[in-house]
Write a protein that holds these residues in place. Structure first.
Motif, PDB file in Angstrom:
ATOM      1  N   GLY A 268      68.499   5.859 -20.484  1.00  0.00           N
ATOM      2  CA  GLY A 268      68.216   7.021 -21.343  1.00  0.00           C
ATOM      3  C   GLY A 268      66.844   7.477 -21.504  1.00  0.00           C
ATOM      4  O   GLY A 268      65.908   6.632 -21.634  1.00  0.00           O
ATOM      5  N   VAL A 269      66.673   8.774 -21.099  1.00  0.00           N
ATOM      6  CA  VAL A 269      65.335   9.121 -20.983  1.00  0.00           C
ATOM      7  C   VAL A 269      64.882   9.550 -22.452  1.00  0.00           C
ATOM      8  O   VAL A 269      65.551   9.269 -23.548  1.00  0.00           O
TER       9      VAL A 269
ATOM     10  N   GLY B 295      62.411  14.391 -21.077  1.00  0.00           N
ATOM     11  CA  GLY B 295      63.558  13.959 -20.012  1.00  0.00           C
ATOM     12  C   GLY B 295      62.725  13.272 -18.857  1.00  0.00           C
ATOM     13  O   GLY B 295      61.681  12.698 -19.250  1.00  0.00           O
TER      14      GLY B 295
ATOM     15  N   GLY C 140      79.469   8.839 -31.880  1.00  0.00           N
ATOM     16  CA  GLY C 140      78.882  10.218 -32.006  1.00  0.00           C
ATOM     17  C   GLY C 140      79.708  11.024 -33.272  1.00  0.00           C
ATOM     18  O   GLY C 140      79.440  12.086 -33.412  1.00  0.00           O
TER      19      GLY C 140
ATOM     20  N   VAL D 259      74.509  16.378 -36.417  1.00  0.00           N
ATOM     21  CA  VAL D 259      74.440  15.338 -35.641  1.00  0.00           C
ATOM     22  C   VAL D 259      73.210  15.512 -34.685  1.00  0.00           C
ATOM     23  O   VAL D 259      73.203  16.740 -33.687  1.00  0.00           O
ATOM     24  N   ALA D 260      72.218  14.639 -34.662  1.00  0.00           N
ATOM     25  CA  ALA D 260      71.113  15.191 -33.915  1.00  0.00           C
ATOM     26  C   ALA D 260      71.002  14.800 -32.386  1.00  0.00           C
ATOM     27  O   ALA D 260      70.757  15.625 -31.486  1.00  0.00           O
ATOM     28  N   ASP D 261      71.939  13.931 -31.870  1.00  0.00           N
ATOM     29  CA  ASP D 261      72.016  13.406 -30.671  1.00  0.00           C
ATOM     30  C   ASP D 261      71.014  13.542 -29.629  1.00  0.00           C
ATOM     31  O   ASP D 261      69.877  13.309 -30.157  1.00  0.00           O
ATOM     32  N   TYR D 262      71.286  14.403 -28.477  1.00  0.00           N
ATOM     33  CA  TYR D 262      69.969  14.269 -27.569  1.00  0.00           C
ATOM     34  C   TYR D 262      68.759  15.020 -28.247  1.00  0.00           C
ATOM     35  O   TYR D 262      67.670  14.934 -27.666  1.00  0.00           O
ATOM     36  N   LEU D 263      68.979  16.044 -29.268  1.00  0.00           N
ATOM     37  CA  LEU D 263      67.872  16.692 -29.671  1.00  0.00           C
ATOM     38  C   LEU D 263      66.689  15.768 -30.208  1.00  0.00           C
ATOM     39  O   LEU D 263      65.673  15.940 -29.986  1.00  0.00           O
TER      40      LEU D 263
ATOM     41  N   ARG E 256      65.994  12.749 -29.201  1.00  0.00           N
ATOM     42  CA  ARG E 256      65.189  11.832 -28.062  1.00  0.00           C
ATOM     43  C   ARG E 256      64.392  12.725 -26.973  1.00  0.00           C
ATOM     44  O   ARG E 256      63.692  12.291 -26.079  1.00  0.00           O
ATOM     45  N   SER E 257      64.998  14.088 -27.154  1.00  0.00           N
ATOM     46  CA  SER E 257      63.883  14.781 -26.183  1.00  0.00           C
ATOM     47  C   SER E 257      62.909  15.892 -26.751  1.00  0.00           C
ATOM     48  O   SER E 257      62.525  16.722 -26.292  1.00  0.00           O
ATOM     49  N   ALA E 258      62.825  15.455 -28.082  1.00  0.00           N
ATOM     50  CA  ALA E 258      62.078  16.704 -29.043  1.00  0.00           C
ATOM     51  C   ALA E 258      60.410  16.436 -28.656  1.00  0.00           C
ATOM     52  O   ALA E 258      59.821  15.973 -29.799  1.00  0.00           O
TER      53      ALA E 258
ATOM     54  N   GLU F  41      64.708  21.386 -24.328  1.00  0.00           N
ATOM     55  CA  GLU F  41      64.363  20.003 -24.313  1.00  0.00           C
ATOM     56  C   GLU F  41      65.515  19.253 -23.983  1.00  0.00           C
ATOM     57  O   GLU F  41      65.484  18.193 -23.281  1.00  0.00           O
TER      58      GLU F  41
ATOM     59  N   LEU G 121      66.477  19.253 -20.439  1.00  0.00           N
ATOM     60  CA  LEU G 121      65.650  18.441 -19.589  1.00  0.00           C
ATOM     61  C   LEU G 121      66.319  16.987 -19.424  1.00  0.00           C
ATOM     62  O   LEU G 121      66.405  16.344 -18.684  1.00  0.00           O
TER      63      LEU G 121
ATOM     64  N   SER H  25      68.203  15.235 -16.414  1.00  0.00           N
ATOM     65  CA  SER H  25      67.750  13.856 -15.888  1.00  0.00           C
ATOM     66  C   SER H  25      68.785  12.902 -15.331  1.00  0.00           C
ATOM     67  O   SER H  25      68.533  12.065 -14.456  1.00  0.00           O
ATOM     68  N   MET H  26      70.104  12.873 -15.971  1.00  0.00           N
ATOM     69  CA  MET H  26      71.025  11.728 -15.998  1.00  0.00           C
ATOM     70  C   MET H  26      72.359  12.100 -15.639  1.00  0.00           C
ATOM     71  O   MET H  26      73.228  11.400 -15.687  1.00  0.00           O
TER      72      MET H  26
END
Lengths: 420, 420
Positions: free
Chosen positions: A13-14, A73, A272, A294-298, A300-302, B169, B172, B176-177
């Motif tokens: 996971g990025v 990312g 989730g 639900v923040a989800d990918y937001l 870890r990409s913020a 964001e 990206l 990536s994945m």
């Protein structure tokens, strides 16, 4: 010392700052042209090495590499592909060595979590067995903050800052309107096995009565009645209740809250859905008006809200990985060593890849309050410096500026294709 | 001209910048001590006036009022309480006038959306009927951007910036994945009746193939087959698909997507479940790995990522409201007039409250691409300046600094309690 090329790959996971580690690796390597030739990056992580899809980063301008520092990312692509044990799948390791040999690669930098550190270690073993000299250094990364030996993991501080800030901001919203509108707000955050990210949400509250009023950790078995009682109490005492819930929150018997919720709705078990499951409980038992996010990918990409501490550390582990390699070290991972919390001081240390592999660091139990719903002073002291400092990206036309790489592959040299 | 006190209230859903409007009102009023005495703020909006719960803002320091400019939520409390027509409920209007008279209030500033502008207008009518002189000025606010006459609504630009940035964001991250992991990402955004916020997500994509690949507007009837086809096409062509879905997305027959999804799961119809409903469709029909996020209150409270344009305009309408009142104007609302888009130039204009009330501005149809899934060049040109510029709050210990007001009520003067 002969010039050797380097191989760098992003794994798993990025994060908002994994590209800062990439910049640390590439910029540092560029400083030693008499020792390191090209830095190749794996297209989609280690899969790029297996398929001989090597991105030639020497074609990227200094500006583009610098821009990685503020680009979330994984700029070269990452993957979820765990190499098996050598005994089960020697073929993959042999292939890696073949590709490294074909491209004269003498340095292997693997940027990832526990699994990836394990892989980096195994590559070093296989290389030795096959008589191919290559330096293997792990570069730590995980939003889950679950690697051992390092005080914290690059990637975590920024998620923590995002969740703490979002909790604070949303709480002000709910507080404004709770008299006639939403009384319960539930924010679902990442963390399947460890409650570090949920704990960071706790930093939003500084004074008695401040949100969040309840934090749900994977480490603390969920008790429906106790939870609902606490929600109601908070609504009575403060007018509203803010809950930060880890996606890994689970019942005493190990069933995930998300699992049960999601199964009802969609017939599957992907995590989730903790927030809607909790909202449903609140509605049925208490009838309070609720909202959930639900923040989800937001989260870890913020990169726009990254912690400056985290960005610095992410860069530093990339830089240190190259410096360790050039110093002739082998099978290590640079780690963050905390020298003191206040004022915060840290330095880079070293851990052996053989020991890092596949260990998970959970929240210490004394970081969670006795009632199981909050964080202790010790926990605050630990977390506080990690979310500190801002590192805003440049903006163009209202949006963060991000690196746009060429990501051009170098010509293949092997005759054989490799199928995964 | 005799010195009169002012009453200010926040109404309806709060925003990241409604407190900037409050600061505009209060700071401007403080500049005219020979005309405006105290500014009272309604505790929890208009309910504070009805209950005679008036916050004495003169007790707040200049620093605290200045801090409102970077504090999200409604600092004095807001409410969802719509006053009925005068004919149906004259009693509430009469009570307002009584309270205003008791506290020598000569200015009424009402900060809200369409309903609130309607209320402000009715108060002006009732005051005239009751022979009580009071100047009524509306202050526009709504994240939904649905007020008429104004080019845009304070509150919207910041949500737009947050959604566009988050879309960029997260995209990206997915990109990536996508080769080995999540291929479809769905971000649910606010906007029950108008797709303005979803449209802002479209700003994240600048080049062909960029995310978001699909935007779902409430204005365009949802077609399951066409949607799934487009998702699959995007995964085939780009490797992944990012969807920005308005919570108000609906089928041709008017059923909300969220409604059907939420009913299955929890037996109720509250909106807020478009993303899981869509994810379910994708999983069942296409089998792609997916993730979804629901931004909910995070988007409208994200002051840390506010648009500088929005903050300026929010402040300006507060300031203009006071200036209009002092100029002897009545039953108006300051509006944003766009003079040109590029470079962006705007000024404050005026609209009559009698005309503003209860009109909703939808997205013009030429802002949506012919296929119904994207935004046009005209739409971009309209949206771009609204999300432009950054206005980061100050941070302490890694978290945004927010105003901590005393919010002290002034002594009641009326003998009677009022029950809603």
């Amino acid at each position: 010392m002969a010039i050797k090329n380097a191989f760098y790959a992003q794994s798993g996971g990025v994060t908002a700052v994994i590209n800062a580690s990439a910049a640390g690796v590439i910029q540092t390597a560029r400083k030693y042209p008499d020792q390191i030739g090209k830095v190749y990056a794996g297209r989609n992580g280690i899969i790029g090495a297996l398929k001989e899809e090597l991105i030639d980063t020497s074609l990227e301008s200094d500006e583009s590499i610098e821009a990685l520092i503020h680009t979330p990312g994984g700029a070269f692509g990452s993957c979820r592909h765990k190499l098996k044990n050598i005994s089960e799948n020697a073929r993959e390791y042999e292939r890696l060595i073949e590709v490294f040999r074909a491209h004269d690669i003498g340095y292997f930098f693997y940027n990832g979590g526990g699994d990836s550190q394990d892989t980096a270690y195994k590559v070093s073993q296989m290389a030795e067995r096959m008589g191919y000299p290559i330096t293997c250094i792990g570069v730590p990364k995980t939003v889950d903050n679950d690697l051992p030996f390092t005080d914290c993991c690059p990637g975590f501080g920024s998620v923590g800052k995002y969740i703490a800030t979002s909790t604070l901001e949303a709480s002000l919203d709910i507080k404004s309107m709770c008299d006639t509108s939403t009384k319960v707000f539930i924010l679902e955050v990442m963390g399947r096995h460890a409650g570090w990210i949920a704990a960071a949400g706790g930093l939003a509250g500084e004074q008695e009565g401040d949100a969040p009023h309840i934090i749900l950790f994977p480490e603390v078995p969920f008790n429906r009645e106790k939870f609902l009682e606490r929600v109601d109490e908070s609504v009575k005492n403060h007018g509203y209740c803010v809950v930060v819930a880890s996606e890994g929150a689970q019942y005493e018997d190990g069933r995930f809250l998300a699992e049960s919720g999601a199964k009802d709705a969609f017939g599957h078990t992907q995590l989730g859905g903790v927030a809607p499951a909790l909202a449903n409980m609140v509605k049925q038992a208490l009838g309070h008006k609720y909202h959930w996010a639900v923040a989800d990918y937001l989260q870890r990409s913020a990169r726009h809200l990254a912690s400056a501490t985290d960005v610095e550390q992410a860069y530093a582990v990339g830089q240190a990985a190259v410096e360790m390699a050039l110093a002739g070290k082998q099978a290590l991972m640079p780690v963050i060593v905390r020298e003191q919390s206040s004022p915060y001081r840290w330095r880079i240390g070293e851990a052996n890849l053989s020991e890092v592999a596949n260990q998970e660091k959970k929240m210490p139990i004394h970081f969670i309050t006795d009632d199981g719903y909050g964080i202790t002073k010790d926990c605050r002291e630990y977390l506080q410096p990690l979310i500190s400092g801002e590192s805003f990206p440049p903006f163009d036309n209202g949006l963060p500026r991000v690196a746009r790489l060429k990501n051009q592959l170098t010509e293949k040299k092997l005759k054989t294709e490799f199928s995964l």
